[in-house]
Scaffold this active site. Structure first.
Site, PDB file in Angstrom:
ATOM      1  CD  GLN A 290      -2.950   1.089   2.278  1.00  0.00           C
ATOM      2  OE1 GLN A 290      -3.220   0.061   3.039  1.00  0.00           O
ATOM      3  NE2 GLN A 290      -3.844   1.930   2.184  1.00  0.00           N
ATOM      4  CG  PHE A 291       1.276   3.890  -3.528  1.00  0.00           C
ATOM      5  CD1 PHE A 291       1.181   5.338  -3.800  1.00  0.00           C
ATOM      6  CD2 PHE A 291       0.177   3.075  -4.141  1.00  0.00           C
ATOM      7  CE1 PHE A 291       0.310   5.790  -4.488  1.00  0.00           C
ATOM      8  CE2 PHE A 291      -0.497   3.582  -4.809  1.00  0.00           C
ATOM      9  CZ  PHE A 291      -0.859   4.961  -5.076  1.00  0.00           C
ATOM     10  CB  THR A 292      -2.071   5.360  -0.074  1.00  0.00           C
ATOM     11  OG1 THR A 292      -2.678   4.186   0.555  1.00  0.00           O
ATOM     12  CG2 THR A 292      -2.503   5.357  -1.385  1.00  0.00           C
TER      13      THR A 292
END
Length: 148
Positions: free
Chosen positions: A78-80
């Protein structure tokens, strides 16, 4: 590197209509990789993750680790987790790792957790995923390599 860890009774991840990963009692771990992360960073967080005593014992105290409860891992990239919301209302992701590095370290984390003997299920890197979970507690912890 950041791990957002949720203690769950069950969790699953789907891509389109297909369930690609599913666990019962265990930890759902969202993994964010930054541009400065390495395998050494991952090793530090993996060690902490696998030894966290966040499951309840018979007296209701959080004294048990994942191995003590025969728990599983659901690992989701999850890059967010590296959203920068300082300016304006649209998050920027300039501190998130480039996809090649992020995927390499995500796959490394999966392999190390598997080698450690834990049942591991995963999401799909870069896919639009739907996550369903029942948080147990709720119990959510953020591990950030910058503060460990």
């Amino acid at each position: 590197m950041r791990f957002l860890i949720q203690r769950v009774n069950h969790a699953k991840v789907s891509v389109e209509t297909e369930i690609i990963g599913q666990i019962h009692k265990g930890l759902l771990v969202f993994i964010g990789v930054s541009e400065d992360d390495t395998k050494l960073t991952a090793d530090k967080l993996i060690k902490k993750l696998l030894n966290l005593r966040i499951f309840e014992d018979t007296e209701g105290k959080t004294n048990l680790a994942l191995k003590d409860v025969n728990g599983s891992l659901l690992l989701v990239s999850q890059f967010t987790l590296y959203a920068d919301c300082k300016k304006g209302n649209r998050p920027a992701f300039v501190h998130a790792a480039a996809p090649d590095l992020a995927n390499e370290l995500y796959e490394y984390i999966i392999s190390q957790c598997t080698l450690a003997g834990f049942p591991v299920q995963t999401g799909k890197f870069g896919a639009d995923m739907k996550i369903t979970l029942e948080n147990d507690g709720p119990f959510t912890i953020i591990l950030d390599s910058d503060s460990l």
